[in-house]
Design a protein around this motif. Structure first.
Motif, PDB file in Angstrom:
ATOM      1  N   LEU A  57       0.819  -1.212   0.000  1.00 14.43           N
ATOM      2  CA  LEU A  57       0.000   0.000   0.000  1.00 14.43           C
ATOM      3  C   LEU A  57       0.854   1.264   0.000  1.00 14.43           C
ATOM      4  O   LEU A  57       0.322   2.370   0.140  1.00 14.43           O
ATOM      5  CB  LEU A  57      -0.927  -0.001   1.218  1.00 14.43           C
ATOM      6  N   GLY A  58       2.164   1.089  -0.142  1.00 15.32           N
ATOM      7  CA  GLY A  58       3.051   2.235  -0.278  1.00 15.32           C
ATOM      8  C   GLY A  58       3.684   2.726   1.004  1.00 15.32           C
ATOM      9  O   GLY A  58       4.356   3.761   1.001  1.00 15.32           O
ATOM     10  N   ILE A  59       3.508   2.016   2.113  1.00 20.64           N
ATOM     11  CA  ILE A  59       4.105   2.441   3.379  1.00 20.64           C
ATOM     12  C   ILE A  59       5.583   2.087   3.385  1.00 20.64           C
ATOM     13  O   ILE A  59       5.972   0.946   3.111  1.00 20.64           O
ATOM     14  CB  ILE A  59       3.386   1.787   4.573  1.00 20.64           C
ATOM     15  N   ASP A  60       6.392   3.073   3.708  1.00 21.59           N
ATOM     16  CA  ASP A  60       7.838   2.900   3.681  1.00 21.59           C
ATOM     17  C   ASP A  60       8.426   3.552   4.936  1.00 21.59           C
ATOM     18  O   ASP A  60       7.713   4.120   5.763  1.00 21.59           O
ATOM     19  CB  ASP A  60       8.413   3.544   2.419  1.00 21.59           C
ATOM     20  N   ALA A  61       9.737   3.469   5.064  1.00 18.21           N
ATOM     21  CA  ALA A  61      10.424   4.069   6.205  1.00 18.21           C
ATOM     22  C   ALA A  61      10.081   5.549   6.314  1.00 18.21           C
ATOM     23  O   ALA A  61      10.092   6.288   5.317  1.00 18.21           O
ATOM     24  CB  ALA A  61      11.932   3.886   6.054  1.00 18.21           C
ATOM     25  N   GLY A  62       9.755   5.976   7.538  1.00 16.81           N
ATOM     26  CA  GLY A  62       9.429   7.363   7.786  1.00 16.81           C
ATOM     27  C   GLY A  62       7.969   7.711   7.662  1.00 16.81           C
ATOM     28  O   GLY A  62       7.551   8.798   8.063  1.00 16.81           O
ATOM     29  N   ASP A  63       7.147   6.797   7.115  1.00 18.34           N
ATOM     30  CA  ASP A  63       5.713   7.052   6.989  1.00 18.34           C
ATOM     31  C   ASP A  63       5.005   6.826   8.332  1.00 18.34           C
ATOM     32  O   ASP A  63       5.527   6.155   9.222  1.00 18.34           O
ATOM     33  CB  ASP A  63       5.094   6.148   5.923  1.00 18.34           C
ATOM     34  N   VAL A  64       3.795   7.369   8.440  1.00 17.43           N
ATOM     35  CA  VAL A  64       2.995   7.235   9.665  1.00 17.43           C
ATOM     36  C   VAL A  64       1.733   6.444   9.358  1.00 17.43           C
ATOM     37  O   VAL A  64       0.986   6.778   8.436  1.00 17.43           O
ATOM     38  CB  VAL A  64       2.607   8.617  10.236  1.00 17.43           C
ATOM     39  N   VAL A  65       1.519   5.385  10.148  1.00 22.48           N
ATOM     40  CA  VAL A  65       0.313   4.566  10.037  1.00 22.48           C
ATOM     41  C   VAL A  65      -0.533   4.804  11.281  1.00 22.48           C
ATOM     42  O   VAL A  65      -0.111   4.488  12.391  1.00 22.48           O
ATOM     43  CB  VAL A  65       0.650   3.071   9.910  1.00 22.48           C
ATOM     44  N   CYS A  66      -1.707   5.376  11.092  1.00 26.08           N
ATOM     45  CA  CYS A  66      -2.631   5.605  12.203  1.00 26.08           C
ATOM     46  C   CYS A  66      -3.477   4.350  12.397  1.00 26.08           C
ATOM     47  O   CYS A  66      -3.955   3.745  11.427  1.00 26.08           O
ATOM     48  CB  CYS A  66      -3.517   6.808  11.913  1.00 26.08           C
ATOM     49  N   LEU A  67      -3.683   3.954  13.647  1.00 27.57           N
ATOM     50  CA  LEU A  67      -4.432   2.744  13.976  1.00 27.57           C
ATOM     51  C   LEU A  67      -5.609   3.124  14.864  1.00 27.57           C
ATOM     52  O   LEU A  67      -5.420   3.671  15.956  1.00 27.57           O
ATOM     53  CB  LEU A  67      -3.512   1.751  14.685  1.00 27.57           C
ATOM     54  N   LEU A  68      -6.822   2.861  14.406  1.00 28.38           N
ATOM     55  CA  LEU A  68      -8.028   3.230  15.146  1.00 28.38           C
ATOM     56  C   LEU A  68      -8.862   1.969  15.382  1.00 28.38           C
ATOM     57  O   LEU A  68      -9.725   1.602  14.596  1.00 28.38           O
ATOM     58  CB  LEU A  68      -8.826   4.277  14.366  1.00 28.38           C
ATOM     59  N   THR A  69      -8.570   1.270  16.476  1.00 29.63           N
ATOM     60  CA  THR A  69      -9.260   0.028  16.803  1.00 29.63           C
ATOM     61  C   THR A  69      -9.390  -0.104  18.310  1.00 29.63           C
ATOM     62  O   THR A  69      -8.766   0.627  19.076  1.00 29.63           O
ATOM     63  CB  THR A  69      -8.501  -1.216  16.295  1.00 29.63           C
ATOM     64  N   ARG A  70     -10.181  -1.091  18.726  1.00 24.99           N
ATOM     65  CA  ARG A  70     -10.155  -1.519  20.109  1.00 24.99           C
ATOM     66  C   ARG A  70      -8.953  -2.440  20.284  1.00 24.99           C
ATOM     67  O   ARG A  70      -8.114  -2.544  19.382  1.00 24.99           O
ATOM     68  CB  ARG A  70     -11.463  -2.233  20.452  1.00 24.99           C
ATOM     69  N   ARG A  72      -6.941  -5.345  19.804  1.00 30.25           N
ATOM     70  CA  ARG A  72      -6.931  -6.463  18.854  1.00 30.25           C
ATOM     71  C   ARG A  72      -5.531  -7.013  18.732  1.00 30.25           C
ATOM     72  O   ARG A  72      -4.536  -6.287  18.852  1.00 30.25           O
ATOM     73  CB  ARG A  72      -7.397  -5.982  17.472  1.00 30.25           C
ATOM     74  N   VAL A  73      -5.434  -8.318  18.469  1.00 30.78           N
ATOM     75  CA  VAL A  73      -4.131  -8.913  18.185  1.00 30.78           C
ATOM     76  C   VAL A  73      -3.527  -8.225  16.960  1.00 30.78           C
ATOM     77  O   VAL A  73      -2.313  -7.996  16.889  1.00 30.78           O
ATOM     78  CB  VAL A  73      -4.259 -10.427  17.947  1.00 30.78           C
ATOM     79  N   ALA A  74      -4.375  -7.861  16.011  1.00 32.96           N
ATOM     80  CA  ALA A  74      -3.904  -7.187  14.799  1.00 32.96           C
ATOM     81  C   ALA A  74      -3.228  -5.867  15.123  1.00 32.96           C
ATOM     82  O   ALA A  74      -2.344  -5.421  14.379  1.00 32.96           O
ATOM     83  CB  ALA A  74      -5.071  -6.956  13.847  1.00 32.96           C
ATOM     84  N   SER A  75      -3.624  -5.207  16.223  1.00 30.23           N
ATOM     85  CA  SER A  75      -2.983  -3.957  16.616  1.00 30.23           C
ATOM     86  C   SER A  75      -1.510  -4.178  16.927  1.00 30.23           C
ATOM     87  O   SER A  75      -0.646  -3.378  16.560  1.00 30.23           O
ATOM     88  CB  SER A  75      -3.697  -3.357  17.835  1.00 30.23           C
ATOM     89  N   LEU A  76      -1.227  -5.263  17.639  1.00 27.08           N
ATOM     90  CA  LEU A  76       0.167  -5.595  17.960  1.00 27.08           C
ATOM     91  C   LEU A  76       0.933  -5.934  16.688  1.00 27.08           C
ATOM     92  O   LEU A  76       2.101  -5.558  16.537  1.00 27.08           O
ATOM     93  CB  LEU A  76       0.213  -6.759  18.944  1.00 27.08           C
ATOM     94  N   ALA A  77       0.286  -6.642  15.761  1.00 23.07           N
ATOM     95  CA  ALA A  77       0.947  -6.992  14.506  1.00 23.07           C
ATOM     96  C   ALA A  77       1.299  -5.748  13.701  1.00 23.07           C
ATOM     97  O   ALA A  77       2.375  -5.673  13.090  1.00 23.07           O
ATOM     98  CB  ALA A  77       0.049  -7.918  13.685  1.00 23.07           C
ATOM     99  N   VAL A  78       0.414  -4.749  13.713  1.00 25.49           N
ATOM    100  CA  VAL A  78       0.691  -3.501  12.992  1.00 25.49           C
ATOM    101  C   VAL A  78       1.894  -2.789  13.591  1.00 25.49           C
ATOM    102  O   VAL A  78       2.760  -2.275  12.868  1.00 25.49           O
ATOM    103  CB  VAL A  78      -0.543  -2.581  12.998  1.00 25.49           C
TER     104      VAL A  78
END
Length: 421
Positions: A57-70, A72-78
């Motif tokens: 999806l184009g995420i590379d070093a220095g980019d910011v990924v916002c996470l909006l969840t309760r 979740r195991v997936a939160s740790l994976a992100v």
């Protein structure tokens, strides 16, 4: 040890990292849990797949990924995927309202927002249009990513691994991978965390205490997390009993609500110690002490997840009828955290004193995100780059000369024990 999840997966791939105790059905009966065990090997593989999806999806070093969840195991994976890519993860609390969720985005424009479907109302209020759900992320294309190694991504990218925001959406503090690791080490030493510990997560993973103090510190030592999407005292108590939890760490309301459950006495037989943020009432303290569970108070804030903690030895030796220690004091500085008091003129106070608290050491955040503007301005600002013209309504302190000036007033006694005023 390092913060690397891959290294832990190599050492003990079959060990359980997370037990997802979330109810499988939306309207499941009270005090029921759905167990989904995730080993360290599986969590590491999930983080790798997530990194591959994010890269596509184009995420590379220095980019910011916002996470909006309760929670979740997936939160740790992100989070571990972002570390793999050299990107920054920014968990935004699902407790924010459609109005207040805009506040953190006024300071920071992420490169991608990842959310769960349950938060679609909040996502609609986010002033940013590039977003995917967790389900869409899992179905995205995958790009090959470099094999995990122990190289510190900070040497390549001048950006934090983690951003955390205050209760109302601001301020936003940045943590390097090194700062997070030092926080884990401090928790290990202060509370005797080990790979044998089983720990329920009661605060949100978007908070400093939930993510840094509890989740990352437990994974750092190879322990097991009990993860529920939203805290429910009945479900958490059931999980504590069935999984034989050994350590409970949470805020005053969660610790109190658990003690108020009808099956509390029988469910907590395996608990060895409790860490609480905030002052407990006498009835709650007595409930834990009747079960011979030592309870210690800890204190931290956005810019330092854990600054102070009482000792379990002192808590165990306390007179069962004496609740003043846990109710009033917050203990001494944890390892790798330095604390001092200053007067109104900035003079450092020695011995027993009362003054404004300042913190320093590798466990303190690296700085705040500055006002939105150029790419350079969007990263956290080291002390020497920060301005004094901040909005006091953000309840932020100030980083200066190697110290974080909290603005909070504390009292210190002759034994070096601190008490908020």
């Amino acid at each position: 040890m390092t913060l690397s999840l891959a290294r832990r997966a190599e050492r003990f791939p079959e060990r359980t990292a997370v037990v997802d105790v979330s109810e499988e059905r939306l309207y499941a009966p009270a005090e029921t849990i759905h167990e989904n065990r995730v080993s360290y090997g599986e969590l590491s593989a999930m983080a790798t797949r997530t990194a591959e999806h994010l890269s596509a999806l184009g995420i590379d070093a220095g980019d910011v990924v916002c996470l909006l969840t309760r929670n979740r195991v997936a939160s740790l994976a992100v989070l571990f995927a972002c570390r793999r890519l050299g990107a920054t993860v920014f968990p935004v609390s699902h407790w924010l309202t459609p109005a207040s969720v805009e506040r953190p985005f006024d300071l920071l424009e992420p490169d991608l927002v990842v959310s769960e479907a349950a938060q679609r109302d909040l996502v609609r209020s986010v002033p940013f249009d590039r977003s995917v759900t967790l389900e869409e992320l899992a179905e995205a294309d995958r790009d090959a990513v470099p094999a995990p190694d122990e190289r510190d991504r900070e040497s390549d990218v001048d950006a934090p691994l983690l951003l955390l925001h205050g209760a109302d959406g601001r301020p936003i503090a940045g943590y390097s991978a090194s700062a997070l690791e030092w926080n884990c080490i401090s928790a290990l030493v202060a509370w005797g965390l080990s790979s044998a510990d089983v720990v329920p997560v009661t605060p949100p993973l978007s908070s400093p205490d939930g993510l840094v103090r509890v989740a990352l510190s437990t994974l750092y030592v190879g322990g097991t997390l009990l993860l529920d999407r939203a805290f429910d005292p009945g479900d958490t108590l059931t999980a504590i009993a069935e999984e034989e939890a050994t350590l409970l760490a949470g805020r005053e309301t969660a610790i109190r609500d658990l003690a108020a459950e009808s099956g509390f006495d029988d469910a907590v037989d395996s608990l060895e110690r409790v860490i609480v943020e905030g002052a407990l009432d006498d009835d709650t303290l007595e409930a834990y002490r009747e079960q011979e569970i030592p309870i210690a108070r800890a204190a931290g804030r956005l810019e330092c997840p854990t600054a102070f903690s009482q000792s379990f030895a002192g808590a165990a030796a306390a007179d069962p009828g004496d609740t003043s220690t846990v109710a009033d004091d917050v203990g001494t500085p944890v390892p790798d955290c330095r604390a001092r008091l200053v007067d109104e003129s900035g003079t450092v106070l020695e011995g027993a004193a009362e003054g404004r608290l300042e913190l320093s050491g590798p466990v303190v955040a690296d700085g705040y995100v500055s006002a939105a503007g150029t790419d350079d301005e969007n990263w956290y600002a080291p002390a020497e780059e920060q301005r004094d013209d901040y909005d006091e309504s953000d309840d932020r302190g100030r980083f200066a000369d190697g110290w974080f000036e909290t603005g909070d007033r504390y009292q210190r006694d002759e034994n070096g024990t601190y008490r908020p005023q």
